[in-house]
Design a protein around this motif. Sequence first.
Motif, mmCIF file in Angstrom:
data_model
loop_
_atom_site.group_PDB
_atom_site.id
_atom_site.type_symbol
_atom_site.label_atom_id
_atom_site.label_comp_id
_atom_site.label_asym_id
_atom_site.label_seq_id
_atom_site.Cartn_x
_atom_site.Cartn_y
_atom_site.Cartn_z
ATOM 1 N N LEU A 66 0.800 -1.216 0.000
ATOM 2 C CA LEU A 66 0.000 0.000 0.000
ATOM 3 C C LEU A 66 0.837 1.272 0.000
ATOM 4 O O LEU A 66 0.358 2.337 -0.411
ATOM 5 N N ASP A 69 3.853 2.229 -5.311
ATOM 6 C CA ASP A 69 3.294 2.900 -6.478
ATOM 7 C C ASP A 69 1.807 2.532 -6.633
ATOM 8 O O ASP A 69 1.441 1.374 -6.438
ATOM 9 N N PRO A 70 0.943 3.494 -6.972
ATOM 10 C CA PRO A 70 -0.488 3.181 -7.157
ATOM 11 C C PRO A 70 -0.742 2.095 -8.204
ATOM 12 O O PRO A 70 -1.683 1.323 -8.085
ATOM 13 N N ASP A 71 0.126 2.023 -9.218
ATOM 14 C CA ASP A 71 -0.030 0.963 -10.221
ATOM 15 C C ASP A 71 0.228 -0.411 -9.613
ATOM 16 O O ASP A 71 -0.441 -1.389 -9.961
ATOM 17 N N VAL A 73 -0.363 -1.193 -6.497
ATOM 18 C CA VAL A 73 -1.527 -1.482 -5.656
ATOM 19 C C VAL A 73 -2.661 -2.009 -6.529
ATOM 20 O O VAL A 73 -3.310 -3.007 -6.197
ATOM 21 N N THR A 74 -2.886 -1.370 -7.666
ATOM 22 C CA THR A 74 -3.932 -1.803 -8.585
ATOM 23 C C THR A 74 -3.649 -3.213 -9.086
ATOM 24 O O THR A 74 -4.543 -4.064 -9.148
#
Length: 98
Positions: A66, A69-71, A73-74
């Motif tokens: 978490l 990088d947001p990618d 997490v996705t």
Amino acid sequence: MSRSHKKRRAVWRVFARIFFLLVLLSMLGAYISNQVTISSKQAELDELNEQIAQQQAENEEMQRILSGDPDEVTEWVARDSYGYAAPNERIFADISGN
């Protein structure tokens, strides 16, 4: 001392010895029972400590994911929750139950 007095005294000695023996046996039984309880509680504590260690490792992994990088997490959510895979990637499922 009279004979009946000696006899009473002997009976009381026997009674006292039997009572003392019963008290000792009772204490021994309580001690053994406590040792069994302590042993089972120690095993339970060891199992709970193992579960705590596993949960902490899982929490650290989640925290790492978490905080990235947001990618990433996705991608993790897609893999973990929906069973998605990357192109040309094979996913093996352990169905043995272990």
